[in-house]
Write a protein that holds these residues in place. Structure first.
Motif, PDB file in Angstrom:
ATOM      1  N   PHE A   1      -5.153   0.146  -5.182  1.00  0.00           N
ATOM      2  CA  PHE A   1      -4.899   0.500  -3.923  1.00  0.00           C
ATOM      3  C   PHE A   1      -6.290   0.476  -2.770  1.00  0.00           C
ATOM      4  N   SER A   2      -7.356   0.498  -3.605  1.00  0.00           N
ATOM      5  CA  SER A   2      -8.519   0.316  -2.976  1.00  0.00           C
ATOM      6  C   SER A   2      -8.771  -1.162  -2.448  1.00  0.00           C
TER       7      SER A   2
ATOM      8  N   ALA B   1       0.943   4.274  -2.729  1.00  0.00           N
ATOM      9  CA  ALA B   1       0.660   5.535  -2.262  1.00  0.00           C
ATOM     10  C   ALA B   1       1.712   6.387  -2.924  1.00  0.00           C
TER      11      ALA B   1
ATOM     12  N   ASN C   1      -5.837   3.693   8.255  1.00  0.00           N
ATOM     13  CA  ASN C   1      -6.115   4.334   9.648  1.00  0.00           C
ATOM     14  C   ASN C   1      -7.184   3.301  10.696  1.00  0.00           C
TER      15      ASN C   1
ATOM     16  N   ILE D   1       0.617  -1.152   0.182  1.00  0.00           N
ATOM     17  CA  ILE D   1      -0.012  -0.113  -0.058  1.00  0.00           C
ATOM     18  C   ILE D   1       0.906   1.245   0.112  1.00  0.00           C
TER      19      ILE D   1
ATOM     20  N   VAL E   1      -5.291   3.072  -8.612  1.00  0.00           N
ATOM     21  CA  VAL E   1      -6.401   3.344  -7.569  1.00  0.00           C
ATOM     22  C   VAL E   1      -7.117   2.179  -7.264  1.00  0.00           C
TER      23      VAL E   1
ATOM     24  N   GLY F   1      -5.972   0.370   0.899  1.00  0.00           N
ATOM     25  CA  GLY F   1      -5.214   1.658   1.230  1.00  0.00           C
ATOM     26  C   GLY F   1      -6.262   2.655   1.826  1.00  0.00           C
ATOM     27  N   TYR F   2      -7.315   2.707   1.621  1.00  0.00           N
ATOM     28  CA  TYR F   2      -8.194   4.009   1.990  1.00  0.00           C
ATOM     29  C   TYR F   2      -8.591   3.519   3.591  1.00  0.00           C
ATOM     30  N   ASP F   3      -8.545   2.336   4.079  1.00  0.00           N
ATOM     31  CA  ASP F   3      -8.982   2.017   5.341  1.00  0.00           C
ATOM     32  C   ASP F   3      -7.547   1.684   6.327  1.00  0.00           C
TER      33      ASP F   3
END
Length: 546
Positions: free
Chosen positions: A132-133, A99, A141, A95, A129, A137-139
């Motif tokens: 990544f998704s 990024a 945190n 990831i 993208v 990658g967007y999760d």
């Protein structure tokens, strides 16, 4: 589907064979725990699987494309001047790479050298993208928050410099990082060290929901029971895999011992009978000059030689030394009592707030709760070694003689040899001292180690050995099973079994609590709740309140 296949793995460090012909395989969802005495090669085997060391022979095969995470015992030695949150983000290698790629594409899209480059970069960007998704990658945190919440790594620790953490905190962070990698194969070397019960149980549930395979080394028997569906035993001459958990392994091993002992004893009887018959027929044949009797003796000798060539060996039995606490029978009926006990930290926060508790002679009481809940604070207060401001009443029975094992162990003279230190503390001669120290795994040249150079686990074992010789009627232990292996735990447990006095102890070892606690006291938010049973009873009663 097979994740890991270990085939005839052998390792020799030059001073003898560590293990030989270790073989086992793991499918998705399976977990194997490696057991055996210290020095048998448990941690080395993990390193071989992780590819950090080379085997002398044999092979390790991991499913193509499978990711591997490894938590080793030296996690607390790692140095890193970044914040903890940045160390945790290292878990997301792919990831993080994507990024960086996305940022590079964004710069090109913002300033393309041509229309064609702009179109091609947008196409690459969209694919990146999507990948990544799909990797989460967007999760990132959210994943970090979930694991940190379960392991009680708060926001303050996340933004602390990693190098300033304690050894236990560093191990905790490295464990979180290993879990965040979401590997196909996870290798855990003593993962429950430094964890309180709440964190251990969260870890257990996390691993149980884990879809990959796991290889575990641990001295936590309750943890081994819950996590393992296979046990690899490295304690014998030949490594052996048992398709069960730890308790099942103990039962199977005992059955094997009894079966082999029976076969060994039967064989002794057969050998004795044959030897007697050979002697009889030989002597009679010689006396009567009978070739028939001599031939019979020769036939029996051939039969005996065949049995001896495939002789059943006597099964190895662990040495069971008779060691117990030197006990003072006379004891006050009321051992400890606190009335409205309040203990504050340096900032005025009440660690303990109005504790009223009576412990009577002969009771076995476990103190449990999260790290920082006040268990050790209570122990230090009743022992009269509390430096923090406190109020209320603390009573200790006038005839109570206490054997105390604190978390941090200091000796009067750290520059002494271990043997000299023990002889002085225990008041025994050298022969007796060596015998007792051997029960706690101090052999030969070990007894000449300088005390200040001992590891944490060695210091605990030395103090436990000293406590065994004290004339006491009350034992007060603060984490007695930390850093000691199962064999040493069993020596300690046998000694406590034979002790008739009062036992008060802090522990995160659920197996130990279940074995000894007649009363379990939970510390939480400065208060206590008393449960009249062991750990399993406490869990049942807690479940009723949910």
């Amino acid at each position: 589907m097979i994740i890991l296949d270990v085939n005839k793995l052998s390792k020799n460090f030059g001073y003898g064979q560590l293990f030989e012909d270790v073989s086992f395989s793991l499918n998705e969802g399976e977990s194997i725990s490696i057991v055996g005495p210290n020095g048998c090669g448990k941690s080395t085997l993990l390193k071989l699987i992780a590819g950090l060391e080379r085997a002398d022979s044999g092979s390790v095969s991991i499913k193509k494309g499978a990711s591997v995470a490894y938590l080793d015992q030296t996690a607390s030695d790692k140095v890193d001047d970044r914040q903890v949150i940045d160390v945790l983000k290292d878990a997301f290698i792919k990831i993080n790479e994507l990024a960086k790629t996305l940022k590079n594409y964004e710069q090109i899209i913002a300033n393309p050298s041509s229309h064609l480059e702009h179109e091609k970069t947008i196409e690459k960007y969209c694919k990146a993208v999507e990948e990544f998704s799909s990797l989460g990658g967007y999760d990132v945190n959210v994943a970090i928050d979930t694991v940190c919440s379960g392991l009680n790594i708060d926001d303050a620790m996340k933004h602390q410099t990693y190098s300033t953490l304690s050894g236990g905190e560093k191990t905790l962070v490295q464990l979180a990082k290993a879990l965040l990698q979401k590997p196909d194969l996870i290798l855990l070397d003593e993962p429950t060290n430094h964890l309180d019960i709440e964190r251990i149980e969260w870890l257990e549930n996390y691993i149980k929901s884990f879809k990959g395979a796991s290889v575990i080394v641990s001295h936590d028997r309750y943890f081994l029971d819950r996590m393992s569906n296979k046990i690899l035993d490295l304690s014998g001459i030949e490594p052996k895999v048992y398709n069960t958990n730890y308790s099942g392994y103990l039962v199977e091993r005992e059955k094997e011992f009894e079966k082999q002992m029976a076969a060994y004893q039967d064989q002794l009887l057969i050998i004795k009978r044959l030897q007697e018959q050979i002697k009889y027929f030989s002597e009679r044949g010689m006396a009567t000059n009978s070739s028939t009797l001599c031939n019979r003796a020769h036939s029996l000798q051939t039969q005996l030689n065949r049995i001896l060539s495939r002789k059943v060996e006597r099964p190895q039995e662990a040495k069971k030394l008779k060691i117990g606490f030197s006990e003072n029978k006379k004891s006050s009926k009321r051992v400890f009592e606190t009335r409205n006990l309040v203990v504050e930290d340096g900032n005025g926060r009440k660690i303990l707030n109005g504790i009223n508790l009576i412990i009577t002679s002969g009771e076995r009481v476990a103190l449990i709760g999260n790290n920082g809940s006040g268990k050790s604070t209570f122990i230090k207060t009743v022992m009269g070694v509390q430096d923090l401001p406190h109020s209320g009443e603390v009573f200790v029975g006038p005839s109570i003689k206490i054997g105390y094992l604190p978390q941090i162990i200091n000796f009067e003279n750290d520059n002494q040899k271990l043997l000299d230190c023990f002889k002085l503390e225990a008041g025994v001669d050298e022969q007796k001292a060596r015998q007792i120290l051997a029960a706690f795994q101090f052999y030969k040249e070990d007894v000449n180690k300088i005390v200040k150079n001992l590891s944490g686990g060695e210091r605990i074992r030395l103090r436990l050995a000293s406590l065994l010789q004290q004339n006491v009627n009350c034992l007060v232990f603060d984490e007695p099973t930390n850093h000691i292996d199962i064999q040493t735990k069993e020596v300690l447990e046998k000694a406590i079994d034979d002790f008739n006095g009062t036992v008060l102890f802090v522990s995160h070892d659920r197996y130990f609590i279940n074995k000894f606690a007649e009363k379990t006291i939970e510390f939480k938010d400065g208060k206590i709740t008393v449960y009249l049973g062991n750990y399993d009873y406490y869990k049942k009663e807690k479940a009723k309140k949910i």
